[in-house]
Design a protein around this motif. Structure first.
Motif, PDB file in Angstrom:
ATOM      1  N   ARG A 183       0.662  -1.316  -0.043  1.00  0.00           N
ATOM      2  CA  ARG A 183       0.071   0.828  -0.412  1.00  0.00           C
ATOM      3  C   ARG A 183       0.448   1.520  -0.020  1.00  0.00           C
ATOM      4  O   ARG A 183       0.736   2.054  -0.697  1.00  0.00           O
ATOM      5  CB  ARG A 183      -0.611  -0.091   1.136  1.00  0.00           C
ATOM      6  CG  ARG A 183      -2.398  -0.908   1.442  1.00  0.00           C
ATOM      7  CD  ARG A 183      -3.315  -0.578   0.638  1.00  0.00           C
ATOM      8  NE  ARG A 183      -3.699   1.490   1.054  1.00  0.00           N
ATOM      9  CZ  ARG A 183      -4.007   1.290   2.152  1.00  0.00           C
ATOM     10  NH1 ARG A 183      -4.512   0.403   2.850  1.00  0.00           N
ATOM     11  NH2 ARG A 183      -4.774   2.270   2.738  1.00  0.00           N
ATOM     12  N   LEU A 184       2.183   1.595   0.809  1.00  0.00           N
ATOM     13  CA  LEU A 184       2.849   1.806   1.069  1.00  0.00           C
ATOM     14  C   LEU A 184       3.242   2.621  -0.604  1.00  0.00           C
ATOM     15  O   LEU A 184       3.160   3.970  -0.641  1.00  0.00           O
ATOM     16  CB  LEU A 184       4.120   2.116   1.806  1.00  0.00           C
ATOM     17  CG  LEU A 184       3.549   2.753   3.494  1.00  0.00           C
ATOM     18  CD1 LEU A 184       4.173   1.918   3.915  1.00  0.00           C
ATOM     19  CD2 LEU A 184       3.040   3.995   3.903  1.00  0.00           C
ATOM     20  N   LEU A 185       4.511   1.953  -1.522  1.00  0.00           N
ATOM     21  CA  LEU A 185       4.732   1.726  -2.280  1.00  0.00           C
ATOM     22  C   LEU A 185       3.158   1.918  -3.252  1.00  0.00           C
ATOM     23  O   LEU A 185       3.316   2.936  -4.264  1.00  0.00           O
ATOM     24  CB  LEU A 185       4.917   0.496  -3.316  1.00  0.00           C
ATOM     25  CG  LEU A 185       6.683  -0.350  -2.285  1.00  0.00           C
ATOM     26  CD1 LEU A 185       7.364  -1.504  -3.018  1.00  0.00           C
ATOM     27  CD2 LEU A 185       7.301   1.172  -2.921  1.00  0.00           C
ATOM     28  N   ASP A 186       2.355   1.349  -3.635  1.00  0.00           N
ATOM     29  CA  ASP A 186       1.252   2.079  -4.723  1.00  0.00           C
ATOM     30  C   ASP A 186       1.312   3.770  -4.199  1.00  0.00           C
ATOM     31  O   ASP A 186       0.690   4.030  -5.639  1.00  0.00           O
ATOM     32  CB  ASP A 186      -0.311   1.355  -4.257  1.00  0.00           C
ATOM     33  CG  ASP A 186       0.183  -0.077  -4.551  1.00  0.00           C
ATOM     34  OD1 ASP A 186       0.783  -0.058  -5.495  1.00  0.00           O
ATOM     35  OD2 ASP A 186      -0.816  -1.066  -4.197  1.00  0.00           O
ATOM     36  N   GLU A 187       0.922   3.955  -2.703  1.00  0.00           N
ATOM     37  CA  GLU A 187       0.951   5.279  -2.416  1.00  0.00           C
ATOM     38  C   GLU A 187       1.795   6.122  -3.133  1.00  0.00           C
ATOM     39  O   GLU A 187       1.583   7.503  -3.647  1.00  0.00           O
ATOM     40  CB  GLU A 187       0.333   5.806  -1.324  1.00  0.00           C
ATOM     41  CG  GLU A 187      -0.995   5.193  -0.921  1.00  0.00           C
ATOM     42  CD  GLU A 187      -2.642   5.869  -1.815  1.00  0.00           C
ATOM     43  OE1 GLU A 187      -2.246   7.160  -2.120  1.00  0.00           O
ATOM     44  OE2 GLU A 187      -2.840   4.877  -2.238  1.00  0.00           O
ATOM     45  N   ILE A 188       3.366   6.075  -2.523  1.00  0.00           N
ATOM     46  CA  ILE A 188       4.486   6.834  -3.224  1.00  0.00           C
ATOM     47  C   ILE A 188       3.958   6.755  -5.267  1.00  0.00           C
ATOM     48  O   ILE A 188       5.154   8.199  -5.452  1.00  0.00           O
ATOM     49  CB  ILE A 188       5.507   6.121  -2.741  1.00  0.00           C
ATOM     50  CG1 ILE A 188       6.168   7.324  -2.676  1.00  0.00           C
ATOM     51  CG2 ILE A 188       6.304   5.011  -3.215  1.00  0.00           C
ATOM     52  CD1 ILE A 188       5.951   8.663  -0.948  1.00  0.00           C
ATOM     53  N   SER A 189       4.347   5.763  -5.249  1.00  0.00           N
ATOM     54  CA  SER A 189       4.013   5.830  -6.911  1.00  0.00           C
ATOM     55  C   SER A 189       3.362   6.476  -7.674  1.00  0.00           C
ATOM     56  O   SER A 189       3.510   7.410  -8.835  1.00  0.00           O
ATOM     57  CB  SER A 189       3.975   3.999  -7.327  1.00  0.00           C
ATOM     58  OG  SER A 189       4.840   3.793  -7.096  1.00  0.00           O
ATOM     59  N   LYS A 190       2.062   6.918  -6.850  1.00  0.00           N
ATOM     60  CA  LYS A 190       0.955   7.820  -7.490  1.00  0.00           C
ATOM     61  C   LYS A 190       1.292   9.137  -7.086  1.00  0.00           C
ATOM     62  O   LYS A 190       1.016  10.032  -8.395  1.00  0.00           O
ATOM     63  CB  LYS A 190      -0.532   7.972  -6.529  1.00  0.00           C
ATOM     64  CG  LYS A 190      -1.326   7.037  -6.636  1.00  0.00           C
ATOM     65  CD  LYS A 190      -2.494   6.419  -5.684  1.00  0.00           C
ATOM     66  CE  LYS A 190      -2.636   4.443  -5.989  1.00  0.00           C
ATOM     67  NZ  LYS A 190      -4.254   5.174  -5.665  1.00  0.00           N
ATOM     68  N   GLU A 191       2.017   9.488  -5.818  1.00  0.00           N
ATOM     69  CA  GLU A 191       2.724  10.491  -5.738  1.00  0.00           C
ATOM     70  C   GLU A 191       3.700  11.210  -6.855  1.00  0.00           C
ATOM     71  O   GLU A 191       4.016  12.211  -7.470  1.00  0.00           O
ATOM     72  CB  GLU A 191       3.023  10.641  -4.237  1.00  0.00           C
ATOM     73  CG  GLU A 191       2.310  10.969  -3.666  1.00  0.00           C
ATOM     74  CD  GLU A 191       1.126  12.068  -3.696  1.00  0.00           C
ATOM     75  OE1 GLU A 191       1.398  12.819  -3.918  1.00  0.00           O
ATOM     76  OE2 GLU A 191       0.200  11.983  -3.106  1.00  0.00           O
ATOM     77  N   ALA A 192       4.852  10.077  -7.519  1.00  0.00           N
ATOM     78  CA  ALA A 192       6.406  10.101  -8.175  1.00  0.00           C
ATOM     79  C   ALA A 192       5.235  10.593  -9.788  1.00  0.00           C
ATOM     80  O   ALA A 192       5.745  11.240  -9.784  1.00  0.00           O
ATOM     81  CB  ALA A 192       6.510   8.829  -8.183  1.00  0.00           C
ATOM     82  N   LYS A 193       3.766   9.558 -10.005  1.00  0.00           N
ATOM     83  CA  LYS A 193       3.707   9.728 -10.939  1.00  0.00           C
ATOM     84  C   LYS A 193       2.820  11.595 -10.685  1.00  0.00           C
ATOM     85  O   LYS A 193       3.068  12.056 -12.157  1.00  0.00           O
ATOM     86  CB  LYS A 193       2.594   9.187 -11.482  1.00  0.00           C
ATOM     87  CG  LYS A 193       2.191   9.489 -12.772  1.00  0.00           C
ATOM     88  CD  LYS A 193       1.078   8.196 -12.850  1.00  0.00           C
ATOM     89  CE  LYS A 193       0.391   8.211 -14.167  1.00  0.00           C
ATOM     90  NZ  LYS A 193      -0.009   7.263 -15.081  1.00  0.00           N
ATOM     91  N   LYS A 194       2.654  12.205 -10.254  1.00  0.00           N
ATOM     92  CA  LYS A 194       2.327  13.792 -10.145  1.00  0.00           C
ATOM     93  C   LYS A 194       3.021  14.627 -10.089  1.00  0.00           C
ATOM     94  O   LYS A 194       3.105  15.890 -10.844  1.00  0.00           O
ATOM     95  CB  LYS A 194       0.909  13.947  -8.691  1.00  0.00           C
ATOM     96  CG  LYS A 194       0.093  13.273  -8.497  1.00  0.00           C
ATOM     97  CD  LYS A 194      -0.281  13.500  -6.886  1.00  0.00           C
ATOM     98  CE  LYS A 194      -1.516  12.491  -6.709  1.00  0.00           C
ATOM     99  NZ  LYS A 194      -2.070  12.739  -5.127  1.00  0.00           N
ATOM    100  N   ARG A 195       3.915  14.075  -9.839  1.00  0.00           N
ATOM    101  CA  ARG A 195       5.531  14.987 -10.109  1.00  0.00           C
ATOM    102  C   ARG A 195       5.864  14.757 -11.048  1.00  0.00           C
ATOM    103  O   ARG A 195       7.258  15.692 -11.155  1.00  0.00           O
ATOM    104  CB  ARG A 195       6.086  14.857  -8.444  1.00  0.00           C
ATOM    105  CG  ARG A 195       5.658  15.475  -7.557  1.00  0.00           C
ATOM    106  CD  ARG A 195       6.739  15.054  -6.456  1.00  0.00           C
ATOM    107  NE  ARG A 195       6.193  15.220  -4.726  1.00  0.00           N
ATOM    108  CZ  ARG A 195       4.601  15.062  -4.109  1.00  0.00           C
ATOM    109  NH1 ARG A 195       4.160  13.871  -5.152  1.00  0.00           N
ATOM    110  NH2 ARG A 195       4.142  15.742  -2.758  1.00  0.00           N
ATOM    111  N   ASN A 196       5.660  13.866 -11.915  1.00  0.00           N
ATOM    112  CA  ASN A 196       6.129  13.643 -13.502  1.00  0.00           C
ATOM    113  C   ASN A 196       7.350  12.611 -13.219  1.00  0.00           C
ATOM    114  O   ASN A 196       8.310  13.304 -13.732  1.00  0.00           O
ATOM    115  CB  ASN A 196       5.879  15.125 -14.610  1.00  0.00           C
ATOM    116  CG  ASN A 196       4.774  15.657 -14.565  1.00  0.00           C
ATOM    117  OD1 ASN A 196       3.927  14.617 -14.942  1.00  0.00           O
ATOM    118  ND2 ASN A 196       5.034  17.230 -14.361  1.00  0.00           N
ATOM    119  N   CYS A 197       7.954  11.964 -12.668  1.00  0.00           N
ATOM    120  CA  CYS A 197       8.817  11.032 -12.360  1.00  0.00           C
ATOM    121  C   CYS A 197       8.619  10.501 -13.665  1.00  0.00           C
ATOM    122  O   CYS A 197       7.555   9.870 -13.517  1.00  0.00           O
ATOM    123  CB  CYS A 197       8.981  10.768 -10.974  1.00  0.00           C
ATOM    124  SG  CYS A 197       8.957  11.631  -9.679  1.00  0.00           S
TER     125      CYS A 197
END
Length: 142
Positions: free
Chosen positions: A93-107
């Protein structure tokens, strides 16, 4: 389980998780708090997983620009799941959430390093589609 953005008021919960992961280390709480608050001020994202107001997991995200990738990459600097909650989906769950945040930041990708002794952790990352590559080197600067 609830995952939320961590701020200054979550420092004590985070400090307890850090001490659990590295029980033989002697941490200076005042210095660690200064570092944590500084990272927050510089835009580093911390997400904390909570169960009944207790911290059971932590993940952080910073970003940098990488020449090899020709763009922005997300770096997971810390990921901790309390030992008694491992294998229960907290890390996923933590990885899934941080992945969403990375995508929002255009990583373009997520990167992390892990201690070579943590074989189960490495298996977890591979299971969650991280590619195993390279080595991590460090030395003290005096």
């Amino acid at each position: 389980m609830k995952i939320q953005k961590a701020g200054k008021k979550e420092f004590d919960l985070i400090f307890n998780l850090i001490k659990e992961l590295w029980p033989n280390e002697k941490f200076n709480e005042i210095n660690l708090k200064k570092v944590y608050f500084g990272q927050l001020a510089n835009g580093k994202l911390f997400l904390i997983a909570k169960e009944d107001q207790n911290a059971i997991g932590l993940i952080s995200l910073s970003t940098n620009y990488d020449l090899q990738n020709q763009g922005k990459v997300g770096v997971i600097d810390e990921m901790i799941v309390s030992e008694k909650f491992r294998g229960m989906g907290v890390g996923k769950r933590l990885l899934d959430e941080i992945s969403k945040e990375a995508k929002k930041r255009n990583c373009l990708e997520l990167q992390l390093h892990s201690n070579k002794k943590r074989k189960k952790t490495h298996d977890f990352y591979v299971k969650n589609k991280f590619n195993k590559s390279g080595f991590f080197f460090w030395r003290a600067v005096k």
